[in-house]
Design a protein around this motif. Sequence first.
Motif, mmCIF file in Angstrom:
data_model
loop_
_atom_site.group_PDB
_atom_site.id
_atom_site.type_symbol
_atom_site.label_atom_id
_atom_site.label_comp_id
_atom_site.label_asym_id
_atom_site.label_seq_id
_atom_site.Cartn_x
_atom_site.Cartn_y
_atom_site.Cartn_z
ATOM 1 N N PRO A 41 0.879 -1.339 -0.004
ATOM 2 C CA PRO A 41 -0.169 0.126 -0.059
ATOM 3 C C PRO A 41 1.032 1.435 0.099
ATOM 4 O O PRO A 41 0.441 2.160 -0.839
ATOM 5 N N ALA A 42 1.841 1.260 0.834
ATOM 6 C CA ALA A 42 2.883 2.475 0.794
ATOM 7 C C ALA A 42 3.332 2.661 -0.802
ATOM 8 O O ALA A 42 3.432 3.990 -0.809
ATOM 9 N N GLU A 43 3.974 1.697 -1.270
ATOM 10 C CA GLU A 43 4.345 1.829 -2.675
ATOM 11 C C GLU A 43 3.293 2.342 -3.651
ATOM 12 O O GLU A 43 3.740 3.180 -4.347
ATOM 13 N N ARG A 44 2.083 1.938 -3.668
ATOM 14 C CA ARG A 44 1.264 2.357 -4.406
ATOM 15 C C ARG A 44 0.588 3.844 -4.106
ATOM 16 O O ARG A 44 0.557 4.595 -4.990
ATOM 17 N N ILE A 45 0.948 4.246 -2.961
ATOM 18 C CA ILE A 45 0.472 5.494 -2.507
ATOM 19 C C ILE A 45 1.504 6.580 -3.009
ATOM 20 O O ILE A 45 1.329 7.366 -3.576
ATOM 21 N N ARG A 46 2.833 5.989 -2.681
ATOM 22 C CA ARG A 46 3.969 6.845 -3.195
ATOM 23 C C ARG A 46 3.852 7.187 -4.645
ATOM 24 O O ARG A 46 4.337 8.460 -5.169
ATOM 25 N N ALA A 47 3.474 6.027 -5.292
ATOM 26 C CA ALA A 47 3.470 6.241 -6.812
ATOM 27 C C ALA A 47 2.564 7.268 -7.240
ATOM 28 O O ALA A 47 2.869 7.875 -8.341
ATOM 29 N N VAL A 48 1.298 7.373 -6.673
ATOM 30 C CA VAL A 48 0.554 8.151 -7.328
ATOM 31 C C VAL A 48 0.935 9.569 -6.971
ATOM 32 O O VAL A 48 0.825 10.522 -7.884
ATOM 33 N N LEU A 49 1.411 9.963 -5.887
ATOM 34 C CA LEU A 49 1.990 11.126 -5.340
ATOM 35 C C LEU A 49 2.994 11.573 -6.375
ATOM 36 O O LEU A 49 3.205 12.571 -6.781
ATOM 37 N N GLU A 50 3.869 10.570 -6.532
ATOM 38 C CA GLU A 50 5.447 11.075 -7.437
ATOM 39 C C GLU A 50 4.644 11.160 -8.868
ATOM 40 O O GLU A 50 5.140 12.340 -9.287
ATOM 41 N N SER A 51 4.055 10.377 -9.129
ATOM 42 C CA SER A 51 3.454 10.424 -10.665
ATOM 43 C C SER A 51 2.709 11.726 -10.842
ATOM 44 O O SER A 51 2.942 12.335 -11.915
ATOM 45 N N GLN A 52 1.824 12.123 -9.819
ATOM 46 C CA GLN A 52 1.185 13.589 -10.050
ATOM 47 C C GLN A 52 2.273 14.667 -10.080
ATOM 48 O O GLN A 52 2.251 15.656 -10.836
ATOM 49 N N ALA A 53 3.084 14.671 -9.215
ATOM 50 C CA ALA A 53 4.217 15.673 -9.141
ATOM 51 C C ALA A 53 4.798 16.000 -10.657
ATOM 52 O O ALA A 53 5.166 17.039 -10.963
ATOM 53 N N LEU A 54 5.372 14.684 -11.002
ATOM 54 C CA LEU A 54 6.001 14.624 -12.219
ATOM 55 C C LEU A 54 5.421 15.023 -13.479
ATOM 56 O O LEU A 54 5.713 15.817 -14.216
#
Length: 514
Positions: A395-408
């Motif tokens: 779950p933590a990796e999926r959450i970081r994935a959405v946040l990093e992808s939105q920022a990028l």
Amino acid sequence: MSLYLGIDAGTQSIKAELIDVESGRIVESCAVNFGAELPQYGAPNGFCPHPDPTVRQADPLMWLDALDRVLEKLRDAGAPLDRVAGISGSGQQHGSVCLNAEFPRLLAALDPARPLAGQLAPALSRPLAPIWMDRSTHAECEELDARFGERLRLDTGSPAIERFTGPQLRKFAKEQPAAYAATASVHLVSSFLASVLAGKPSPIDYGDGAGMNLLNLKSLQWDAEIAEFTAPGLTGKLPAAAPSDTVAGGLSPYFEKYGFRAGTPVAVFSGDNPNSLVGTGATEPGVAVISLGTSDTFFAAMADFKTDPAGCGHVFGNPAGGFMSLICFANGSLAREQVKEECGADWNFFDRTACETTLPGNHGKLMLPYFEPENTPLVLTPGVKYNFNPNDATPAERIRAVLESQALSMRLHSRWQQANFKRIRVTGGASKSPAFRQILADVFEAPIESIRVANSAALGAALRAANAVGGIPFPELYRKFCAATETVAPIPANARIYAGRLPVFRQFEAASRR
């Protein structure tokens, strides 16, 4: 004590901020959530459910009921509304309200003993209003682009955009010609509500009017050639376009029942993004704003007028004068909420713990969170894409994935502005997340500032009222209401990681569109 009121009619709620400009104090804040407090409209997320995911409409009567209710809340909270010196407001951009010839008469005859919605319902020539989430006008956009080509982007600030008012009206005129013929005036959410408060039709300000594909930003007048091609007789149905400091009129006697003084000046409303530019104190070039709401937006004042060659970014009017650039990402908080639910996480885990237990770069995990049709880049068919198997990720990796992808994605698609921002301010619900603020600082390699009031659109509306009615300069207002309360500095090692991830994300996004 000089009090000014700002009202923000957003996607999911209507909010109010009452400010005292002498003390720099927020006197009262309140809100009405459409789904929770007006369930009779069947719009839990602010729009009516529809089997076609590209169709997103809302009932204008819901906004009127919410306006009554938010003012009632202010009164019941004991707010000194009789001392309000001026009012202005904000509306979700691109929503259009079509009205028949009865609208001015009904406005002038409002009965304080009856709610607004019942009295103004007969004025609607179109019962539902398409809002900014609507993407059902792709054919109409192709027709406008075929007719005007690059002129549309160069003169109105944007190519034909599915959610913009012009394409929406072209579709309305084609599919419902009788209802369109019965339409005497077309208002935006902002000018519709300003009209209700002023008791007479209000102009559309340059900030919100620029999001219609109809306002020529070189002349600041409606472009008659574009308007008449869009829909027959449209030029005559549009209210006047006006500067953002225009006073639309005096407050209707209807609102005396809440404690206001009739005749209190009502400045024209603007769109939520131009108001947020003011509410974050960012109307001068050099400061960018990231608004993390239902949608995510990246916007900034412009030193020079220029448009996005890729057609993803837009140019609107800056309420303080000149122009602002804006990029809208439809899958903002709605996508973050969806990922949170899928992971079975609470907000504390999402906003803090997930990124404390994973590393910047997330071992290369990226996603395109298109739970809804997307604006930037244009994706009309929803569908989430991963470069990893989400079932194998924590779950933590999926959450970081959405946040990093939105920022990028924000960084990638803001490059057309060619500006090195000295600082970036964040606002909106997700701006409270310390993890997301750090990711944004690292991705943009710039300090991220938080401000005291997260409700930047409503605050901006109140500040605009103080400027337009009270003549108070914006810099003076910013010193009192928009000072940074916290700054997150970029971490150089993290910034280097994200700089390397940006071309990978660009390739991933491009490949997904083939």
